[in-house]
Design a protein around this motif. Structure first.
Motif, PDB file in Angstrom:
ATOM      1  N   GLY A  28      -0.892   4.831 -13.285  1.00  0.00           N
ATOM      2  CA  GLY A  28       0.428   4.714 -13.872  1.00  0.00           C
ATOM      3  C   GLY A  28       1.126   3.451 -13.419  1.00  0.00           C
ATOM      4  N   VAL A  29       2.165   3.096 -14.161  1.00  0.00           N
ATOM      5  CA  VAL A  29       2.990   1.934 -13.824  1.00  0.00           C
ATOM      6  C   VAL A  29       4.446   2.370 -13.943  1.00  0.00           C
ATOM      7  CG1 VAL A  29       3.616  -0.434 -14.414  1.00  0.00           C
ATOM      8  CG2 VAL A  29       1.233   0.324 -14.678  1.00  0.00           C
ATOM      9  N   ARG A  41       5.777  -0.331  -9.485  1.00  0.00           N
ATOM     10  CA  ARG A  41       4.520  -0.037  -8.802  1.00  0.00           C
ATOM     11  C   ARG A  41       3.408   0.100  -9.829  1.00  0.00           C
ATOM     12  NH1 ARG A  41       4.971   5.399  -6.180  1.00  0.00           N
ATOM     13  NH2 ARG A  41       6.279   5.869  -7.978  1.00  0.00           N
ATOM     14  N   MET A  42       2.255  -0.460  -9.511  1.00  0.00           N
ATOM     15  CA  MET A  42       1.036  -0.178 -10.243  1.00  0.00           C
ATOM     16  C   MET A  42       0.273   0.803  -9.361  1.00  0.00           C
ATOM     17  SD  MET A  42      -0.064  -3.867 -11.927  1.00  0.00           S
ATOM     18  CE  MET A  42      -1.487  -3.198 -12.803  1.00  0.00           C
ATOM     19  N   ILE A  43       0.120   2.033  -9.829  1.00  0.00           N
ATOM     20  CA  ILE A  43      -0.455   3.115  -9.030  1.00  0.00           C
ATOM     21  C   ILE A  43      -1.931   3.282  -9.401  1.00  0.00           C
ATOM     22  CG2 ILE A  43      -0.320   5.571  -8.479  1.00  0.00           C
ATOM     23  CD1 ILE A  43       2.685   5.386  -9.366  1.00  0.00           C
ATOM     24  N   PHE A  44      -2.796   3.115  -8.409  1.00  0.00           N
ATOM     25  CA  PHE A  44      -4.235   3.235  -8.601  1.00  0.00           C
ATOM     26  C   PHE A  44      -4.762   4.529  -7.985  1.00  0.00           C
ATOM     27  CE2 PHE A  44      -3.237  -1.249  -8.815  1.00  0.00           C
ATOM     28  CZ  PHE A  44      -3.969  -1.665  -9.917  1.00  0.00           C
ATOM     29  N   ASP A  45      -5.908   4.998  -8.471  1.00  0.00           N
ATOM     30  CA  ASP A  45      -6.502   6.227  -7.946  1.00  0.00           C
ATOM     31  C   ASP A  45      -7.403   5.966  -6.745  1.00  0.00           C
ATOM     32  OD1 ASP A  45      -8.795   5.138  -9.098  1.00  0.00           O
ATOM     33  OD2 ASP A  45      -8.997   6.697 -10.630  1.00  0.00           O
ATOM     34  N   HIS A  46      -7.202   4.820  -6.109  1.00  0.00           N
ATOM     35  CA  HIS A  46      -7.980   4.392  -4.942  1.00  0.00           C
ATOM     36  C   HIS A  46      -7.149   3.351  -4.182  1.00  0.00           C
ATOM     37  CE1 HIS A  46      -8.930   1.761  -8.405  1.00  0.00           C
ATOM     38  NE2 HIS A  46      -8.759   0.805  -7.504  1.00  0.00           N
ATOM     39  N   VAL A  47      -7.600   3.001  -3.012  1.00  0.00           N
ATOM     40  CA  VAL A  47      -6.946   1.903  -2.293  1.00  0.00           C
ATOM     41  C   VAL A  47      -7.122   0.653  -3.155  1.00  0.00           C
ATOM     42  CG1 VAL A  47      -6.997   0.463  -0.225  1.00  0.00           C
ATOM     43  CG2 VAL A  47      -7.369   2.934  -0.034  1.00  0.00           C
ATOM     44  N   ASP A  55      -4.628  -8.428 -10.364  1.00  0.00           N
ATOM     45  CA  ASP A  55      -4.071  -7.965 -11.639  1.00  0.00           C
ATOM     46  C   ASP A  55      -2.578  -7.693 -11.508  1.00  0.00           C
ATOM     47  OD1 ASP A  55      -6.443  -8.123 -13.075  1.00  0.00           O
ATOM     48  OD2 ASP A  55      -6.945  -6.000 -12.819  1.00  0.00           O
ATOM     49  N   CYS A  56      -2.187  -7.054 -10.419  1.00  0.00           N
ATOM     50  CA  CYS A  56      -0.769  -6.769 -10.176  1.00  0.00           C
ATOM     51  C   CYS A  56       0.027  -8.066 -10.096  1.00  0.00           C
ATOM     52  CB  CYS A  56      -0.626  -5.944  -8.899  1.00  0.00           C
ATOM     53  SG  CYS A  56       1.047  -5.389  -8.571  1.00  0.00           S
ATOM     54  N   VAL A  73      11.904 -10.248  -9.507  1.00  0.00           N
ATOM     55  CA  VAL A  73      10.865  -9.321  -9.968  1.00  0.00           C
ATOM     56  C   VAL A  73       9.859  -9.095  -8.848  1.00  0.00           C
ATOM     57  CG1 VAL A  73       9.027  -8.934 -11.648  1.00  0.00           C
ATOM     58  CG2 VAL A  73      11.112 -10.122 -12.353  1.00  0.00           C
ATOM     59  N   THR A  74       9.600  -7.822  -8.535  1.00  0.00           N
ATOM     60  CA  THR A  74       8.568  -7.475  -7.559  1.00  0.00           C
ATOM     61  C   THR A  74       7.769  -6.294  -8.090  1.00  0.00           C
ATOM     62  OG1 THR A  74      10.111  -6.048  -6.363  1.00  0.00           O
ATOM     63  CG2 THR A  74       9.834  -8.272  -5.522  1.00  0.00           C
ATOM     64  N   LEU A  75       6.467  -6.419  -8.030  1.00  0.00           N
ATOM     65  CA  LEU A  75       5.562  -5.362  -8.472  1.00  0.00           C
ATOM     66  C   LEU A  75       4.538  -5.156  -7.368  1.00  0.00           C
ATOM     67  CD1 LEU A  75       4.990  -3.569 -10.967  1.00  0.00           C
ATOM     68  CD2 LEU A  75       3.402  -5.337 -11.735  1.00  0.00           C
ATOM     69  N   ALA A  76       4.351  -3.920  -6.946  1.00  0.00           N
ATOM     70  CA  ALA A  76       3.462  -3.628  -5.821  1.00  0.00           C
ATOM     71  C   ALA A  76       2.286  -2.761  -6.250  1.00  0.00           C
ATOM     72  CB  ALA A  76       4.236  -2.905  -4.725  1.00  0.00           C
ATOM     73  N   PRO A  77       1.074  -3.118  -5.823  1.00  0.00           N
ATOM     74  CA  PRO A  77      -0.073  -2.247  -6.055  1.00  0.00           C
ATOM     75  C   PRO A  77      -0.132  -1.177  -4.968  1.00  0.00           C
ATOM     76  CG  PRO A  77      -0.808  -4.265  -5.002  1.00  0.00           C
ATOM     77  CD  PRO A  77       0.684  -4.385  -5.194  1.00  0.00           C
ATOM     78  N   VAL A  78      -0.248   0.076  -5.374  1.00  0.00           N
ATOM     79  CA  VAL A  78      -0.332   1.173  -4.412  1.00  0.00           C
ATOM     80  C   VAL A  78      -1.456   2.121  -4.807  1.00  0.00           C
ATOM     81  CG1 VAL A  78       2.118   1.078  -3.778  1.00  0.00           C
ATOM     82  CG2 VAL A  78       1.397   2.573  -5.618  1.00  0.00           C
TER      83      VAL A  78
END
Length: 102
Positions: A28-29, A41-47, A55-56, A73-78
């Motif tokens: 999800g984003v 947040r860009m939410i991944f199903d893994h680290v 990509d983020c 603008v700030t976008l975090a991969p989690v």
């Protein structure tokens, strides 16, 4: 952007920035919009891997290019691995949400 509400501009920008950046591991984003900042947040199903982080960063760069200079603008991969729920933080809304079994 002056004739389109900022929230709408941000949602459209994020959706466009995600083109060719939605991978099978992206759950999800989210995005939060204020008059001076866009965060998400860009939410991944893994680290998040190095590729996920890249990509983020690319998505964030595309969003920055669409915004006025005074908007941060700030976008975090989690990583939030299933079956952990994908919960929204206060003020967030979904831009992208992967279909998952309940």
């Amino acid at each position: 952007m002056s004739q389109v509400p900022l929230r709408v501009s941000v949602l459209l920008s994020v959706q466009r920035a995600l083109w060719e950046r939605v991978t099978p591991g992206l759950r999800g984003v989210t995005v939060t919009v204020s008059s001076t900042a866009v965060s998400g947040r860009m939410i991944f199903d893994h680290v998040p891997t190095d590729d996920d982080v890249e990509d983020c960063s690319l998505v964030e760069t595309h969003i920055i290019a669409d915004m006025l200079p005074e908007i941060t603008v700030t976008l975090a991969p989690v990583g939030i691995e299933p079956p952990a729920p994908r919960d929204l933080f206060s003020g967030e809304e979904w831009v992208y949400l992967r279909k998952e079994p309940h």
